[in-house]
Motif scaffolding. Structure first.
Motif: not given
Length: 220
Positions: A172-175, A208-217
Motif C-alpha cells: 500500500s501507499r499507506v503502510a 484535507v484528504q489530499a494532504n493526509l495522503q501526502r502525510l501518511f503515504g
C-alpha cells in the motif's frame, strides 16, 4: 481493519475454475520448503498462472472499493491454491517482503479470493486472530477478504471436497493499517456527503484528504 469485497463476476469465477481444472498443481511447500505449517497445492503451470493472474489482477484494480481501501502501490500476481480433505495451513504470519520478478514487494495487505461454491466443501475457513478475537471467513465464490498482513491467521482443515482460492499480497501507499482506515473512512464520508456540502467547505475537505495522503503515504 479488514474488508469483504465482491471482485469477480460469475464468468470470471468460471474461467478461474477452468484454468485450475486444466492446470498442474504441486505441493505448496515448494515455495517455502521449511514451512511445516503449510499443507496445500498451488498452481505450477506458467501459461495458466499468467492467464489467471492477469484476470484476477484486472478484476481487483477495476474495483473502486479495492483501490480506496488498499491505496495499492504494488500487487503480487495472484496465485491459485487448492486444499483437499485434510489439507490446511497452520497459524502463521505472512512474510514482510516478497521477492518478485520486478523487484521487492512489502506485504501490507493480504488477500484471499474465494472460488469454490460453499456447499462443495466443508471446513477450510480462513481464521484471522485480531487481539483476543477470532474471526472466520468462508465466502461465496467471487468474494475476497482483505486484511493486514501483520495479523496471525490460518486456513482450518478441509474435511470434505475442495477449497479453491486465489491469494495475493498488496503493498500500500499507506503502510500503517490505522492510517489507511482513517483515510478510507474520510474518503467514504466525502463521497457520500460531499455533493451536499457548501462548495467552499467541500473544497476544504478535499484539501484535507489530499494532504493526509501526502502525510501518511510512503509510495508515489
Amino acid at each position: 481493519m479488514y474488508r469483504v469485497l465482491q471482485l469477480l463476476t460469475a464468468d470470471e469465477v468460471a474461467e478461474c475454475r477452468r484454468i485450475a481444472a486444466a492446470g498442474s498443481f504441486v505441493e505448496g511447500r515448494i515455495s517455502n520448503p521449511h514451512n511445516r505449517a503449510k499443507q496445500n497445492l498451488q498452481l505450477h503451470d506458467g501459461q495458466a498462472y499468467q492467464r489467471s493472474a492477469s484476470l484476477l489482477r484486472d478484476a481487483m484494480l477495476r474495483s473502486a472499493e479495492f483501490r480506496e481501501f488498499c491505496f495499492p502501490a504494488q500487487l503480487a500476481p495472484p496465485l491459485l491454491t487448492r486444499y483437499g480433505p485434510g489439507m490446511h495451513y497452520g497459524m502463521h504470519a505472512d512474510a514482510a517482503y516478497l521477492e518478485l520478478p520486478g523487484g521487492t514487494l512489502r506485504s501490507d495487505i493480504s488477500c484471499t479470493i474465494f472460488l469454490s461454491d460453499l456447499d462443495s466443501y466443508d471446513g477450510g475457513a480462513l481464521h484471522v486472530r485480531s487481539g483476543d478475537q477470532d474471526i472466520r471467513f468462508r465466502l461465496p465464490p467471487g468474494q475476497a477478504i482483505l486484511y493486514p498482513s501483520t495479523m496471525l491467521h490460518e486456513v482450518e482443515p478441509v474435511t470434505r471436497g475442495e477449497r479453491l482460492v486465489a491469494i495475493t499480497f498488496i503493498q500500500s501507499r499507506v503502510a500503517e493499517p490505522a492510517k489507511r482506515e482513517l483515510l478510507f473512512e474520510l474518503n467514504e464520508v466525502a463521497a457520500l456527503e460531499g455533493l451536499t456540502m457548501q462548495p467552499d467547505n467541500y473544497a476544504r475537505l478535499q484539501v484535507v484528504q489530499a494532504n493526509l495522503q501526502r502525510l501518511f503515504g510512503d509510495q508515489p
